[in-house]
Design a protein around this motif. Structure first.
Motif, PDB file in Angstrom:
ATOM      1  N   ASP A 118       0.843  -1.193   0.000  1.00 22.68           N
ATOM      2  CA  ASP A 118       0.000   0.000   0.000  1.00 22.68           C
ATOM      3  C   ASP A 118       0.880   1.246   0.000  1.00 22.68           C
ATOM      4  O   ASP A 118       1.648   1.474   0.938  1.00 22.68           O
ATOM      5  N   VAL A 119       0.804   2.061  -1.056  1.00 22.50           N
ATOM      6  CA  VAL A 119       1.601   3.292  -1.114  1.00 22.50           C
ATOM      7  C   VAL A 119       0.872   4.459  -0.464  1.00 22.50           C
ATOM      8  O   VAL A 119       1.518   5.413  -0.010  1.00 22.50           O
ATOM      9  N   ARG A 120      -0.445   4.391  -0.395  1.00 20.74           N
ATOM     10  CA  ARG A 120      -1.192   5.524   0.170  1.00 20.74           C
ATOM     11  C   ARG A 120      -0.864   5.732   1.639  1.00 20.74           C
ATOM     12  O   ARG A 120      -0.749   6.873   2.102  1.00 20.74           O
ATOM     13  N   ALA A 121      -0.676   4.648   2.388  1.00 26.32           N
ATOM     14  CA  ALA A 121      -0.443   4.769   3.820  1.00 26.32           C
ATOM     15  C   ALA A 121       0.860   5.492   4.129  1.00 26.32           C
ATOM     16  O   ALA A 121       0.997   6.109   5.194  1.00 26.32           O
ATOM     17  N   ALA A 122       1.835   5.443   3.218  1.00 25.31           N
ATOM     18  CA  ALA A 122       3.138   6.063   3.478  1.00 25.31           C
ATOM     19  C   ALA A 122       3.142   7.561   3.206  1.00 25.31           C
ATOM     20  O   ALA A 122       4.036   8.269   3.678  1.00 25.31           O
ATOM     21  N   VAL A 123       2.163   8.069   2.466  1.00 31.42           N
ATOM     22  CA  VAL A 123       2.154   9.480   2.061  1.00 31.42           C
ATOM     23  C   VAL A 123       1.363  10.287   3.095  1.00 31.42           C
ATOM     24  O   VAL A 123       0.146  10.171   3.200  1.00 31.42           O
ATOM     25  N   SER A 124       2.073  11.107   3.859  1.00 26.51           N
ATOM     26  CA  SER A 124       1.396  11.919   4.871  1.00 26.51           C
ATOM     27  C   SER A 124       0.917  13.255   4.310  1.00 26.51           C
ATOM     28  O   SER A 124       0.019  13.879   4.884  1.00 26.51           O
ATOM     29  N   ALA A 125       1.501  13.710   3.198  1.00 26.82           N
ATOM     30  CA  ALA A 125       1.068  14.970   2.572  1.00 26.82           C
ATOM     31  C   ALA A 125       1.441  14.940   1.102  1.00 26.82           C
ATOM     32  O   ALA A 125       2.489  14.397   0.721  1.00 26.82           O
ATOM     33  N   CYS A 126       0.587  15.513   0.273  1.00 24.98           N
ATOM     34  CA  CYS A 126       0.866  15.628  -1.164  1.00 24.98           C
ATOM     35  C   CYS A 126       0.061  16.803  -1.702  1.00 24.98           C
ATOM     36  O   CYS A 126      -1.151  16.899  -1.466  1.00 24.98           O
ATOM     37  N   GLU A 127       0.734  17.711  -2.395  1.00 23.08           N
ATOM     38  CA  GLU A 127       0.043  18.888  -2.913  1.00 23.08           C
ATOM     39  C   GLU A 127       0.703  19.370  -4.191  1.00 23.08           C
ATOM     40  O   GLU A 127       1.844  19.010  -4.504  1.00 23.08           O
ATOM     41  N   LEU A 128      -0.025  20.201  -4.907  1.00 24.63           N
ATOM     42  CA  LEU A 128       0.468  20.794  -6.148  1.00 24.63           C
ATOM     43  C   LEU A 128       1.163  22.103  -5.827  1.00 24.63           C
ATOM     44  O   LEU A 128       0.609  22.958  -5.129  1.00 24.63           O
ATOM     45  N   ASP A 129       2.381  22.272  -6.317  1.00 23.35           N
ATOM     46  CA  ASP A 129       3.141  23.505  -6.103  1.00 23.35           C
ATOM     47  C   ASP A 129       2.969  24.388  -7.338  1.00 23.35           C
ATOM     48  O   ASP A 129       3.776  24.352  -8.268  1.00 23.35           O
ATOM     49  N   ARG A 130       1.908  25.194  -7.354  1.00 27.32           N
ATOM     50  CA  ARG A 130       1.605  26.010  -8.521  1.00 27.32           C
ATOM     51  C   ARG A 130       2.634  27.123  -8.724  1.00 27.32           C
ATOM     52  O   ARG A 130       2.982  27.457  -9.857  1.00 27.32           O
ATOM     53  N   ARG A 131       3.132  27.693  -7.640  1.00 30.33           N
ATOM     54  CA  ARG A 131       4.103  28.775  -7.764  1.00 30.33           C
ATOM     55  C   ARG A 131       5.392  28.292  -8.437  1.00 30.33           C
ATOM     56  O   ARG A 131       5.938  28.959  -9.315  1.00 30.33           O
ATOM     57  N   ALA A 132       5.884  27.116  -8.051  1.00 26.93           N
ATOM     58  CA  ALA A 132       7.091  26.581  -8.662  1.00 26.93           C
ATOM     59  C   ALA A 132       6.855  26.244 -10.133  1.00 26.93           C
ATOM     60  O   ALA A 132       7.733  26.450 -10.973  1.00 26.93           O
ATOM     61  N   ALA A 133       5.671  25.749 -10.456  1.00 27.27           N
ATOM     62  CA  ALA A 133       5.363  25.422 -11.845  1.00 27.27           C
ATOM     63  C   ALA A 133       5.326  26.675 -12.715  1.00 27.27           C
ATOM     64  O   ALA A 133       5.771  26.665 -13.868  1.00 27.27           O
ATOM     65  N   GLU A 134       4.790  27.771 -12.170  1.00 30.79           N
ATOM     66  CA  GLU A 134       4.739  29.025 -12.929  1.00 30.79           C
ATOM     67  C   GLU A 134       6.140  29.566 -13.219  1.00 30.79           C
ATOM     68  O   GLU A 134       6.357  30.215 -14.239  1.00 30.79           O
ATOM     69  N   ALA A 135       7.096  29.304 -12.327  1.00 27.06           N
ATOM     70  CA  ALA A 135       8.456  29.797 -12.507  1.00 27.06           C
ATOM     71  C   ALA A 135       9.329  28.853 -13.327  1.00 27.06           C
ATOM     72  O   ALA A 135      10.481  29.181 -13.628  1.00 27.06           O
ATOM     73  N   ALA A 136       8.796  27.687 -13.717  1.00 26.98           N
ATOM     74  CA  ALA A 136       9.584  26.704 -14.453  1.00 26.98           C
ATOM     75  C   ALA A 136       9.845  27.181 -15.873  1.00 26.98           C
ATOM     76  O   ALA A 136       9.156  28.059 -16.404  1.00 26.98           O
ATOM     77  N   ASP A 137      10.848  26.570 -16.517  1.00 29.64           N
ATOM     78  CA  ASP A 137      11.254  26.981 -17.856  1.00 29.64           C
ATOM     79  C   ASP A 137      10.431  26.328 -18.962  1.00 29.64           C
ATOM     80  O   ASP A 137      10.663  26.588 -20.149  1.00 29.64           O
ATOM     81  N   ALA A 138       9.486  25.469 -18.608  1.00 30.61           N
ATOM     82  CA  ALA A 138       8.628  24.799 -19.580  1.00 30.61           C
ATOM     83  C   ALA A 138       7.323  24.429 -18.895  1.00 30.61           C
ATOM     84  O   ALA A 138       7.273  24.305 -17.671  1.00 30.61           O
ATOM     85  N   PRO A 139       6.239  24.256 -19.691  1.00 26.12           N
ATOM     86  CA  PRO A 139       4.957  23.873 -19.072  1.00 26.12           C
ATOM     87  C   PRO A 139       5.075  22.556 -18.311  1.00 26.12           C
ATOM     88  O   PRO A 139       5.552  21.552 -18.855  1.00 26.12           O
ATOM     89  N   CYS A 140       4.654  22.561 -17.067  1.00 27.53           N
ATOM     90  CA  CYS A 140       4.775  21.361 -16.246  1.00 27.53           C
ATOM     91  C   CYS A 140       3.897  21.511 -15.011  1.00 27.53           C
ATOM     92  O   CYS A 140       3.387  22.593 -14.715  1.00 27.53           O
TER      93      CYS A 140
END
Length: 285
Positions: A171-193
């Motif tokens: 089970d991989v879900r039990a090991a993940v205590s937090a997961c989120e999208l980092d929109r600010r870092a994506a906006e600063a990236a050099d390519a769409p991601c």
């Protein structure tokens, strides 16, 4: 028993945080250990050796990241036969290593009752979880956000992987205590991601970032068109209240006598060197 003098005793132990950046993320752990041993010799650091017919430098590693993964938080421990200033060891060792394999912090091991703090297992026990950043090129924020919501909303997500003991499902879900999208870092990236940040508990078997990506594909059909860029940002004790990670070197930062096989012969305190901030662009090189 081999003939000859006994190896010099350890009088100081240092714990070292180092980073694996850029193209060096493709270096195997064995090659990194060889590079560190060569750098120790070039820097003139008085490393201690084991006894026996094939002496080995007393350098141990904890929680090494997989080949192909960049990291800002790798750790090793080195035993010295003479006391050295950690700041000087940090500078000399960093100068002797190739660019991309960078020394971030060096602290002396704080002596504990019965020298328990000097045991490598004692430090490994502090590495309870890792914080990861995963860059998914060609994936939109909306698709990534939907996948994260589906993943975090699931009670169990089982994946299968080939391990040393054969194929295992876990089970991989039990090991993940937090997961989120980092929109600010994506906006600063050099390519769409899309960029994900997650905190993953260390478990047995270990849940790796690629296992989590497999889970995201299962629950939301998230399939990046190109290989992800994975960076470990930190590893250390997990704060159950905040969900964040503490610095595993903090308990060693107090000034104290160096510890080792012959700590009582050492003279004077050693000065810890504060670490650098983690690079936010470790995988973009």
């Amino acid at each position: 028993m081999p003939e000859g003098p006994a190896p010099a005793p350890v009088t100081q132990r240092l714990r070292v945080r180092y980073a694996k950046r850029g193209r060096l993320r493709f270096t195997s752990h064995r090659d990194i250990s060889r590079a560190v041993e060569r750098a120790v010799r070039r820097a003139g650091i008085p490393v201690a050796f084991s006894g026996g017919f094939t002496p080995h430098p007393k350098i141990s590693y904890a929680g090494a990241a997989a080949t192909g993964v960049a990291s800002e938080a790798e750790y090793l421990e080195i035993g010295l036969t003479e006391t050295r200033d950690p700041a000087r060891v940090r500078a000399d060792l960093d100068a002797a290593l190739p660019p991309g394999l960078d020394i971030v912090d060096v602290v002396p091991v704080r002596a504990g009752r019965g020298d328990a703090a000097a045991k490598p297992s004692a430090f490994a026990d502090r590495l309870e979880a890792s914080e990861w950043r995963i860059r998914l090129d060609g994936v939109s924020d909306d698709d990534a956000a939907a996948a994260v919501a589906a993943f975090m909303g699931a009670e169990h997500i089982e994946v299968e992987r080939l391990t040393k003991k054969g194929r295992r499902r876990f089970d991989v879900r039990a090991a993940v205590s937090a997961c989120e999208l980092d929109r600010r870092a994506a906006e600063a990236a050099d390519a769409p991601c899309a960029i994900l940040r997650m905190v993953v508990r260390h478990s047995t078997p270990a849940v790796r970032p690629d296992d989590i990506l497999t889970g995201l594909r299962q629950v939301a059909d998230l399939a990046p068109p190109s290989p992800p860029l994975v960076t470990r940002l930190a590893q250390g004790p997990l704060d159950a209240d905040t969900g964040g990670l503490a610095d595993p070197l903090d308990p060693d930062r107090e000034i104290g006598l160096p510890s080792g096989d012959d700590a009582g012969t050492a003279r004077g305190p050693v000065r810890p060197q504060p670490g650098d901030a983690a690079s936010a662009d470790a995988v973009s090189a």
